[in-house]
Design an enzyme around this catalytic site. Structure first.
Site, PDB file in Angstrom:
ATOM      1  N   CYS A  62     -52.733  77.905  46.660  1.00 35.96           N
ATOM      2  CA  CYS A  62     -51.649  78.766  45.693  1.00 35.96           C
ATOM      3  C   CYS A  62     -51.473  79.986  46.221  1.00 35.96           C
ATOM      4  CB  CYS A  62     -52.394  78.761  44.138  1.00 35.96           C
ATOM      5  SG  CYS A  62     -51.254  79.375  42.988  1.00 35.96           S
ATOM      6  N   CYS A  63     -52.743  80.954  46.716  1.00 41.29           N
ATOM      7  CA  CYS A  63     -52.595  82.124  47.155  1.00 41.29           C
ATOM      8  C   CYS A  63     -51.687  81.973  48.473  1.00 41.29           C
ATOM      9  CB  CYS A  63     -54.002  82.539  47.405  1.00 41.29           C
ATOM     10  SG  CYS A  63     -54.921  83.245  45.784  1.00 41.29           S
ATOM     11  N   CYS A 121     -54.093  87.317  39.256  1.00 47.33           N
ATOM     12  CA  CYS A 121     -53.234  86.677  38.589  1.00 47.33           C
ATOM     13  C   CYS A 121     -53.998  86.074  37.275  1.00 47.33           C
ATOM     14  CB  CYS A 121     -52.940  85.318  39.422  1.00 47.33           C
ATOM     15  SG  CYS A 121     -51.856  85.504  40.933  1.00 47.33           S
ATOM     16  N   CYS A 179     -56.454  83.348  37.177  1.00 51.70           N
ATOM     17  CA  CYS A 179     -57.558  83.509  38.059  1.00 51.70           C
ATOM     18  C   CYS A 179     -58.419  84.496  37.606  1.00 51.70           C
ATOM     19  CB  CYS A 179     -57.268  83.235  39.371  1.00 51.70           C
ATOM     20  SG  CYS A 179     -55.973  82.012  39.661  1.00 51.70           S
ATOM     21  N   CYS A 227     -58.467  85.977  48.803  1.00 55.08           N
ATOM     22  CA  CYS A 227     -57.032  85.114  48.452  1.00 55.08           C
ATOM     23  C   CYS A 227     -56.401  85.058  49.687  1.00 55.08           C
ATOM     24  CB  CYS A 227     -56.180  85.852  47.604  1.00 55.08           C
ATOM     25  SG  CYS A 227     -55.848  87.484  48.011  1.00 55.08           S
TER      26      CYS A 227
END
Length: 243
Positions: free
Chosen positions: A117-118, A206, A209, A234
């Protein structure tokens, strides 16, 4: 500027103030930008505004992952107004993001880790932005992560995003500062900060997270709390960090 020696600069300026490091960085590079994450990185902007004559020439960018806290978006706007600048908000490439979400869903990171995702929401947009620069300035500190950032220099050749054909220099003016010193500066100079800090958030990323930390927890323990505590990166800086 291919003739710039980042290693020599790091040796010479290791004990200098962040303001002096930023002043020298801006003097050495015209095509340089400050990376602003919406947390205490505002100190970089505060110091840069003290040494630069024309704020319209100050480049600042921030990564909008699409998953930030509402408070962080408001903070970006607040910083723009406070300093009379315009932060360049960099977003993910929509086709790549849509494909990732279609395949993985919106919360896959809880099951298979945050790197994918990162990678889509942060690393790829950062790589795109850095491809337009000769140097960048970050708010990394040695005390932010005992497992990965304890060797952060005040300047380095960016091995993660730079290439032999297009070298990139990375400045870390706050490398030797502690969290306590950061907040002493913020209070002393009445520097704006993300209101999430008043709610127990220390390291802000985020919304899905990031969570507040408890007393005596390390500041990075609020990030990706379901993963190994000492390796919480990340991908924005991981390529340059010693483990």
């Amino acid at each position: 500027m291919s003739t710039f020696n980042a290693n020599q600069f790091a040796l010479e300026f290791d004990t200098e103030s962040p303001k002096k490091i930023i002043e020298q960085a801006l003097a050495q590079f015209d095509n340089i930008a400050i990376s602003f994450s919406g947390a205490e990185d505002v100190i970089l902007i505060e110091l840069a505004c003290k040494v630069i004559k024309d704020r319209s020439k100050l480049q600042v960018f921030s990564l909008d992952t699409g998953r930030l806290h509402p408070e962080t978006y408001r903070f970006i706007d607040k910083v723009n107004k406070h300093y009379g600048i315009q932060i360049d908000v960099v977003s993910p490439e929509h086709q790549a993001l849509e494909a990732f979400v279609k395949e993985k869903g919106l919360f896959s990171f809880y099951e298979d880790g945050h790197q994918g995702c990162c990678g889509v929401r942060k690393v790829a947009p950062l790589r795109r932005k850095l491809g337009t620069l000769d140097a960048w300035i970050t708010g990394q500190r040695k005390d932010q992560s005992p497992g990965t950032r304890n060797q952060v220099p005040v300047a380095e050749n960016d091995q993660a995003f730079g290439t032999a054909e297009s070298p990139l220099v990375k400045f870390n003016p706050l490398a030797n500062w502690s969290s306590e010193r950061v907040w002493e500066f913020i209070r002393m100079f009445d520097v704006p900060y993300n209101e999430l800090h008043e709610k127990g958030f220390t390291s802000i990323g985020c919304e899905p997270c990031t969570r507040p930390v408890l007393p005596n927890q390390h500041e990075r323990e609020g990030r990706w709390w379901w993963e190994e505590a000492t390796h919480k990166e990340c991908g924005l800086h991981a390529g340059n960090l010693q483990k």
